[in-house]
Each structure stands twice: as structure tokens, then as C-alpha cells.
Design a protein around this motif. Structure first.
Motif, PDB file in Angstrom:
ATOM      1  N   PHE A   1       0.878  -1.326  -0.031  1.00  0.00           N
ATOM      2  CA  PHE A   1      -0.047   0.042  -0.068  1.00  0.00           C
ATOM      3  C   PHE A   1       0.760   1.252  -0.083  1.00  0.00           C
ATOM      4  N   LEU A   2       1.587   1.448   1.039  1.00  0.00           N
ATOM      5  CA  LEU A   2       2.298   2.540   1.254  1.00  0.00           C
ATOM      6  C   LEU A   2       3.159   3.200   0.031  1.00  0.00           C
ATOM      7  N   ARG A   3       4.087   2.263  -0.317  1.00  0.00           N
ATOM      8  CA  ARG A   3       4.908   2.692  -1.477  1.00  0.00           C
ATOM      9  C   ARG A   3       4.294   2.952  -2.705  1.00  0.00           C
ATOM     10  N   LYS A   4       3.187   2.252  -3.023  1.00  0.00           N
ATOM     11  CA  LYS A   4       2.469   2.468  -4.384  1.00  0.00           C
ATOM     12  C   LYS A   4       1.912   3.807  -4.213  1.00  0.00           C
ATOM     13  N   ASN A   5       1.539   4.543  -3.254  1.00  0.00           N
ATOM     14  CA  ASN A   5       0.824   5.708  -3.362  1.00  0.00           C
ATOM     15  C   ASN A   5       1.926   6.764  -3.362  1.00  0.00           C
ATOM     16  N   THR A   6       2.314   7.407  -4.599  1.00  0.00           N
ATOM     17  CA  THR A   6       3.375   8.340  -4.564  1.00  0.00           C
ATOM     18  C   THR A   6       3.028   9.695  -3.833  1.00  0.00           C
ATOM     19  N   ASN A   7       1.997  10.046  -3.431  1.00  0.00           N
ATOM     20  CA  ASN A   7       1.583  11.306  -2.701  1.00  0.00           C
ATOM     21  C   ASN A   7       1.702  11.202  -1.168  1.00  0.00           C
ATOM     22  N   ILE A   8       2.201  10.083  -0.644  1.00  0.00           N
ATOM     23  CA  ILE A   8       2.419   9.547   0.864  1.00  0.00           C
ATOM     24  C   ILE A   8       3.863  10.225   1.022  1.00  0.00           C
ATOM     25  N   PHE A   9       4.127  11.228   1.802  1.00  0.00           N
ATOM     26  CA  PHE A   9       5.466  11.767   2.031  1.00  0.00           C
ATOM     27  C   PHE A   9       5.884  11.381   3.540  1.00  0.00           C
ATOM     28  N   LEU A  10       4.987  11.055   4.487  1.00  0.00           N
ATOM     29  CA  LEU A  10       5.384  10.833   5.723  1.00  0.00           C
ATOM     30  C   LEU A  10       4.653   9.909   6.385  1.00  0.00           C
ATOM     31  N   VAL A  11       4.986   8.824   7.214  1.00  0.00           N
ATOM     32  CA  VAL A  11       4.139   7.760   7.912  1.00  0.00           C
ATOM     33  C   VAL A  11       4.700   8.056   9.303  1.00  0.00           C
ATOM     34  N   GLN A  12       3.655   8.117  10.451  1.00  0.00           N
ATOM     35  CA  GLN A  12       4.044   8.340  11.729  1.00  0.00           C
ATOM     36  C   GLN A  12       3.346   7.085  12.505  1.00  0.00           C
ATOM     37  N   CYS A  13       3.726   6.952  13.611  1.00  0.00           N
ATOM     38  CA  CYS A  13       3.595   5.538  14.263  1.00  0.00           C
ATOM     39  C   CYS A  13       3.823   5.835  15.732  1.00  0.00           C
ATOM     40  N   GLY A  14       3.320   4.855  16.639  1.00  0.00           N
ATOM     41  CA  GLY A  14       3.782   4.894  18.128  1.00  0.00           C
ATOM     42  C   GLY A  14       4.025   3.308  18.463  1.00  0.00           C
ATOM     43  N   HIS A  15       3.433   2.943  19.499  1.00  0.00           N
ATOM     44  CA  HIS A  15       3.395   1.588  19.864  1.00  0.00           C
ATOM     45  C   HIS A  15       4.747   0.883  20.688  1.00  0.00           C
ATOM     46  N   PHE A  16       5.729   1.076  19.885  1.00  0.00           N
ATOM     47  CA  PHE A  16       6.980   0.574  20.308  1.00  0.00           C
ATOM     48  C   PHE A  16       7.616   1.591  21.325  1.00  0.00           C
ATOM     49  N   HIS A  17       8.160   1.254  22.398  1.00  0.00           N
ATOM     50  CA  HIS A  17       8.345   2.264  23.334  1.00  0.00           C
ATOM     51  C   HIS A  17       9.786   2.847  23.008  1.00  0.00           C
ATOM     52  N   GLU A  18      10.102   3.492  21.880  1.00  0.00           N
ATOM     53  CA  GLU A  18      11.194   4.283  21.391  1.00  0.00           C
ATOM     54  C   GLU A  18      10.985   5.358  20.522  1.00  0.00           C
ATOM     55  N   GLU A  19      12.024   5.888  20.139  1.00  0.00           N
ATOM     56  CA  GLU A  19      12.313   6.975  18.921  1.00  0.00           C
ATOM     57  C   GLU A  19      13.103   6.377  17.656  1.00  0.00           C
ATOM     58  N   TYR A  20      12.690   6.420  16.867  1.00  0.00           N
ATOM     59  CA  TYR A  20      13.283   5.982  15.575  1.00  0.00           C
ATOM     60  C   TYR A  20      12.875   6.521  14.328  1.00  0.00           C
ATOM     61  N   ARG A  21      13.688   6.591  13.170  1.00  0.00           N
ATOM     62  CA  ARG A  21      13.341   7.032  11.840  1.00  0.00           C
ATOM     63  C   ARG A  21      13.941   6.364  10.782  1.00  0.00           C
ATOM     64  N   GLN A  22      13.292   6.175   9.615  1.00  0.00           N
ATOM     65  CA  GLN A  22      13.919   5.729   8.433  1.00  0.00           C
ATOM     66  C   GLN A  22      13.166   6.357   7.154  1.00  0.00           C
ATOM     67  N   SER A  23      13.863   6.350   6.251  1.00  0.00           N
ATOM     68  CA  SER A  23      13.124   6.550   4.897  1.00  0.00           C
ATOM     69  C   SER A  23      13.173   5.446   4.035  1.00  0.00           C
ATOM     70  N   SER A  24      12.191   5.051   3.078  1.00  0.00           N
ATOM     71  CA  SER A  24      11.921   4.094   2.305  1.00  0.00           C
ATOM     72  C   SER A  24      11.471   4.744   0.840  1.00  0.00           C
ATOM     73  N   LEU A  25      11.717   3.982  -0.206  1.00  0.00           N
ATOM     74  CA  LEU A  25      11.377   4.337  -1.428  1.00  0.00           C
ATOM     75  C   LEU A  25       9.989   4.141  -1.939  1.00  0.00           C
ATOM     76  N   ASN A  26       9.368   4.903  -2.668  1.00  0.00           N
ATOM     77  CA  ASN A  26       8.048   4.681  -3.158  1.00  0.00           C
ATOM     78  C   ASN A  26       8.261   4.304  -4.604  1.00  0.00           C
ATOM     79  N   VAL A  27       7.284   4.024  -5.433  1.00  0.00           N
ATOM     80  CA  VAL A  27       7.692   3.283  -6.542  1.00  0.00           C
ATOM     81  C   VAL A  27       8.100   4.382  -7.550  1.00  0.00           C
ATOM     82  N   ALA A  28       8.008   5.513  -7.473  1.00  0.00           N
ATOM     83  CA  ALA A  28       8.600   6.628  -8.210  1.00  0.00           C
ATOM     84  C   ALA A  28       9.842   6.934  -7.604  1.00  0.00           C
TER      85      ALA A  28
END
Length: 630
Positions: free
Chosen positions: A282-309
Motif C-alpha cells: 500500500f504505502l510505497r504504491k501511493n506516490t503522494n504519501i510523504f510521511l508515515v508516523q506511528c507509536g506503539h514501540f517504546h522508543e524513537e526511531y526514523r528511517q526513509s523508504s523508496l516509493n515506486v517513483a
């Protein structure tokens, strides 16, 4: 009152700049030498000397443009401990938002889920209501996604699934009268909202915990109809930082939850999918998504992934519930600058009056916002069985080994150079897919100019031969067929040159090494030809013939239970009439003069004669011109 105050400041700045310039000119003094004497407001925001009022206005315009491009979004990570034990902290967070809404130009608030600790405990919801109602009172736009604690008795996987409490408090009925509320999924557990900020119309999507396929099918329809808006997504359980959480012991690499993790922490939603599947499907197929935020895991972390474009989509985790006092009120402040193309992330606590300064808490991400939305003149349509009401996909496969058998109801279709899997048998399997009813005023207008068309397929079973790595070829089909067609009804299968026309593309059958099952094939020329009268018999996926090879692929069909992995046709176009586009001479008619220009540019990337924008002037462009002949 804010506008009155702003107008007063503007007038003061222009008057002051003019006076300072005249005084400096009269006294023969360099205005630069006396910048320290300027009032603090002017010193901080106005740069350089002021030879005239005009330059002061230019500086002011630049200042105003910058102020309009900068706005703030707030992230509220897991508040479950506040709802149970520290309600004043939750209230302090939303009261701070209220106090800073105008000074910081806060345009949106996103709650990362786990609103409460126990989904069935009423007083926790009451505390959450008291805090979140502050946002209602000040009229700020916000969204909330459910966390595992919001849908189970105590946040434990495999226990009772009780989403009704979240739905009762933060379901669509809460937002129904808000003009910015876009809508909710049929379950009411996912929703989206609109907000305009920094000169850009945004879309914010909040997805259910463990996000079932049914939720994604709904969300896909929403994003398909809003390709003109950069989109941000919030979902509760998506990233983990296990390495840091357990003091660097690499049990699993940080990032999306790997499949092995689900053997330890099962789904909270009985219909849930893994977070890596959420990205791949889902996420990588939709090229207008620029940011995904989440919680749940008791930490801070970030990464970047490529979409299909090939664009970077940023993924950011924040959850502070292990800190003292249930999380110490830490929240995320995201400062957007749409001109500079940046988002500054700060982590702040209104109860401590402090910020976190570590790299994982204080960082800046680059986002070229203009790349995450189609230009306003470009339209997008997607055709996928079961998405947004579309039901026009037809697909099947035919088997030489079972020449009278129809496979139109199968959940996968096969392309194989030996369906018997017997050494040197070479019994063929050929796959077909067609998208009917794609041209209309509401879909793809017959007068539109098609810019691109892409067929998206999912390979559910790839080749596994250690010896061969065959390719698979996509051809334009030139004869009629239906889902009940068989090898024999198509007179011994499909033959290149008679049943099959132009080869449109080629792809590998092997999903290795990264298990990527998606294939994207350019169908621009095919869709353009169908638009201009060529019979639409769809396309065929044909195997490479390798003597002795017995390996093929299985492709998910329109009958597959996984809606979002069914065949998909994506088309972009502009609605300008073909006659205007084909009028190369500019005389407002399409005639021999235009044809002469097109023919002189044959098989070249002519900037005007390439009417369908496929990179070269050819038969499709000629067909478009003849269709517009006057």
C-alpha cells in the motif's frame, strides 16, 4: 484582531524603513553600520539597507511569503498512561496546543493511537475525552488512529477484539459536522481529513491498528481520488527499534516489524497484516504519501523508504510511555516550511517545559512537497476490481495441458512454458487481463490526452528454478476473449503475429532477491490506442520459451481475496481537447499542415508532435491526429 495587528505592524515596518533610509541618506551614514540600533523586530526579520520604500516592500513580501509557508503540526504519541494515571498531563498537552495555536500556526494534530490503556474502562475514555475536547473547542483540525490498547481489554495480542469503544468515542460521528472531515472506512476505524497550510492542500489519513486489507481497500480509493494532495499517514503499529530498546543487542534489525516478530507479538486485530506488508502492498504504491508516523514501540526511531517513483517516504516512530510519570508529557512538534521543503521535528513537554536534544528527538527531514502531488492540470484514474466501485476487470488463463478447461474464476492466473512441470513437456500456460469500461466523461474522457498508463501486477508464486531465469512478455491482444475462454476455444492458444500484436513490455519472473512481487508495465500506447477506437481486448502475459524449463508464475487475479493486490491500471491524463493538442500549426484546425509536421518528426522525440507523450512520434500520435481531423 490578528489581521488588524498584522496590518499595523506592516505599516510600521514600511514607515520605519523609509524614515531610516532618509535619515541615513541625509546624514551620509551607511545604514548597515547602524543595524544594531534598529528595534528588535526589524533587526530580526529585515535584512540590508533601505535605499527606498520599494525595497522595504520587497523585504516585507519575502517575510510574509515565508510566514505563509511555515506552519506547525503536533504529534501526540501513546497517551494511555495519562488517560489511566495522569489525566492532567494529557490535558496539559492539548491546552498547550490551544495556547500556541496562533503563535505557532498549528494547523493539524495527529494522535498516534493508544488513547487509553484499557479499551473497556469507562473513566479512561472520559479522561481522554476531556483532553481531546480542548481541540474541538479551539477548532483545530485533528485525527486519531486506534492503538492496540484501544481495541483490546489490556493491549495483549490474541485477546478479545473490542473496537466498539474507540468507535463510540472517536468514530466518524465525532467529526461528521466538521467541514474538514473527509470520511471514514465502513468499519469507522480509519478516517481521513483535509487541511490547507503553507500554500498546499494536504490530506491526513489515520489507519486502523494492524490495518486489515478491507481498510486498505477503502484507503486506496481515497488516495486514488486525491493525487493532487500530498498525504501523511498515521497508524499505530508500524516501526520498531529493538536494537536500541534492548541496549544494542541485534535480535532484529530496527525498522518495520519483520515476519519473525509476529511469532512473538501476534496481531491485535484478527484481520491484521504485517507492517512490511503495509509498506509493500500500500504505502510505497501511493506516490503522494510523504510521511508515515506511528507509536506503539517504546522508543524513537526514523528511517526513509523508496516509493515506486523512487522518492523518499519518511517513516517516524515516537512513543515515550516508558519515561517517568507515564511519559512525562513528551509530544512532537513538526514545523513545516513548504518553500524550503523541510520538516523540523522537535520533542517538547509542556509539563516539564523542556525539549529533548538527542538526534532521535531533534532532527530535520527534507521533503520536496511539489513532488508528492500531481499538477492541478493532470488527472489520475485507477481501475482495480473492488476499489471505488470498479467492477470491470476481466482476467483468466488458458492451459495447453487442459485445453477445454476454463480458469476465469481462479484467484491466480498462470503464465508458464510448461504447466505440467514435467521435464521437456513444454505445455504452455498463457495469462490474459482486460479492463473494461474505462472511457467516459467521469473516467477517462475520449478527448483527453493520456500522459501515462501503467499495469500493476502481483506475482503470488514466482519462478524457483535454480537453472533458468525466464522473462515474461506483455502483448496487445488482437482477438476477442472472455473469462470462460479455453485453450481450444481460442484455437490452440494465442500466437504472436496473429492473435497478439505489439509487444508492450517485458518483466522477470523471479521475485528474488528482495521478494518484491510487484510488476509495473507501461501500457500508455495500448490505452491511447483503445481510446481512439482500437478494440480493447486487453493484454496477454506470455512465457519465454526455454526448452526443458518447467517453471512459470502465478499472478493474482480480480477474484483474489486480497483486494489491493488485484490487477490495477493507473492512468494520468490532461483534459485538453485533442483538436487543440493536434493543432501543430496554431491555425485552430487540424489538417494537412499539421500532418506534415508530424510525419517530418516521425520516430523522434519531437516536443509538439509527440501527442501522447510516450517519448517518440509514431502510430499512436498519428491516430490521435486523424481522430481530431477537421
Amino acid at each position: 484582531m490578528e489581521w488588524i495587528r498584522l496590518i499595523g505592524i506592516i505599516g510600521w515596518m514600511i514607515a520605519f524603513a523609509s524614515t531610516a533610509t532618509l535619515r541615513a541618506a541625509h546624514d551620509g551614514i551607511d545604514a548597515h553600520a547602524h543595524r544594531h540600533a534598529l528595534p528588535q523586530f526589524a533587526q530580526a526579520h529585515v535584512v540590508g539597507s533601505y535605499p527606498d520604500v520599494g525595497s522595504a516592500k520587497q523585504n516585507l513580501q519575502r517575510l510574509l511569503a515565508q510566514s505563509e509557508s511555515v506552519f506547525t503540526m503536533i504529534g501526540l504519541p501513546d497517551t494511555q498512561n495519562y488517560s489511566e494515571f495522569y489525566p492532567s498531563t494529557f490535558l496539559a498537552q492539548t491546552n498547550w496546543v490551544a495556547s500556541q495555536r496562533l503563535p505557532k500556526n498549528i494547523r493539524f494534530v495527529s494522535h498516534f493511537g493508544d488513547v487509553v490503556n484499557h479499551a473497556s474502562v469507562a473513566f479512561e475514555w472520559q479522561n481522554a475525552e476531556a483532553a481531546m475536547s480542548v481541540l474541538d473547542e479551539i477548532g483545530v483540525i485533528y485525527g486519531v488512529c486506534p492503538g492496540n490498547h484501544d481495541i483490546t481489554p489490556s493491549g495483549i495480542p490474541g485477546t478479545s477484539y473490542i473496537p466498539q469503544h474507540f468507535a463510540a468515542h472517536f468514530g466518524p460521528q465525532r467529526f461528521a459536522q466538521r467541514p474538514w472531515f473527509g470520511g471514514a472506512s465502513p468499519s469507522g476505524m480509519s478516517s481521513f481529513a483535509y487541511f490547507n497550510a503553507g500554500g498546499i492542500p494536504f490530506l491526513a489519513l489515520h489507519l486502523d491498528c494492524d490495518t486489515p486489507v478491507a481498510e486498505l481497500a477503502w484507503a486506496q480509493g481515497i488516495l486514488d481520488t486525491h493525487k493532487d494532495r500530498p498525504a501523511l499517514v498515521t497508524t499505530h503499529k508500524y516501526l520498531q527499534d529493538a536494537e536500541d530498546y534492548i541496549s544494542g543487542v541485534p535480535v532484529v534489525a530496527s525498522g518495520r516489524y519483520p515476519p519473525s516478530w509476529y511469532a512473538l507479538e501476534d496481531f491485535y486485530n484478527p484481520a491484521g497484516i504485517q507492517s512490511d506488508e503495509l509498506y509493500l502492498w500500500f504505502l510505497r504504491k501511493n506516490t503522494n504519501i510523504f510521511l508515515v508516523q506511528c507509536g506503539h514501540f517504546h522508543e524513537e526511531y526514523r528511517q526513509s523508504s523508496l516509493n515506486v517513483a523512487g522518492q523518499l517516504m519518511h517513516e517516524v516512530l515516537a512513543d515515550f510511555q516508558d519515561d517517568p510519570n507515564g511519559g512525562n508529557g513528551w509530544m512532537r512538534i513538526l514545523t513545516f516550511d513548504t518553500i524550503d521543503g523541510t520538516i523540523d521535528f522537535d520533542t517538547f513537554s509542556p509539563t516539564l517545559g523542556a525539549v529533548r536534544t538527542a538526534d532521535e528527538s531533534d532532527f530535520t527531514l527534507s521533503v520536496p512537497f511539489e513532488n508528492f502531488a500531481l499538477p492541478s492540470v493532470v488527472q489520475f484514474r485507477a481501475f482495480q476490481q473492488g476499489i471505488s466501485g470498479y467492477l470491470g476487470t476481466r482476467d483468466t488463463w488458458i492451459s495447453e495441458a487442459a485445453p477445454n478447461t476454463s480458469y476465469g474464476d481462479n484467484s491466480t492466473r498462470v503464465s508458464d512454458d510448461d504447466v505440467n512441470n514435467a521435464f521437456f513437456s513444454d505445455a504452455r500456460g498463457q495469462a490474459l487481463v482486460r479492463f473494461d469500461e474505462i472511457f467516459s466523461a467521469q473516467k477517462i474522457p475520449l478527448t483527453a490526452t493520456i500522459l501515462s498508463a501503467t499495469l500493476v501486477l502481483d506475482i503470488s508464486d514466482d519462478i524457483d528454478s535454480p537453472i533458468y531465469d525466464p522473462d515474461f512478455f506483455v502483448y496487445l491482444v488482437e482477438r476477442a476473449w472472455e473469462e470462460n475462454s479455453t485453450w481450444n476455444s481460442l484455437t490452440g492458444g494465442l500466437t504472436v503475429g496473429t492473435d497478439l500484436g505489439l509487444q508492450l513490455g517485458v518483466f522477470t519472473g523471479d521475485n528474488a532477491p528482495d521478494s518484491d512481487s510487484m510488476r509495473r508495465i507501461d501500457l500508455t500506447s495500448a490505452v491511447t490506442s483503445w481510446q481512439h477506437g482500437h478494440p480493447n481486448h486487453g493484454v496477454a502475459i506470455m512465457p519465454e520459451i526455454i526448452a526443458g524449463n518447467d517453471d512459470g508464475i502465478a499472478i493474482r487475479t480480480s477474484e483474489n481475496v486480497n483486494t489491493i493486490l488485484r490487477p490495477r491500471l493507473e492512468v494520468t491524463f490532461v483534459s485538453s481537447a485533442i483538436p487543440l493538442l493536434a493543432d501543430l500549426t496554431g491555425d485552430r484546425i487540424v489538417n494537412a499542415g499539421d500532418l506534415a509536421i508530424l510525419l517530418s518528426a516521425w520516430e523522434t522525440p519531437h516536443p509538439f508532435a509527440d501527442l501522447n507523450y510516450d517519448g517518440t512520434v509514431g502510430a499512436a500520435d498519428l491516430a490521435m491526429m486523424l481522430a481530431a481531423w477537421t
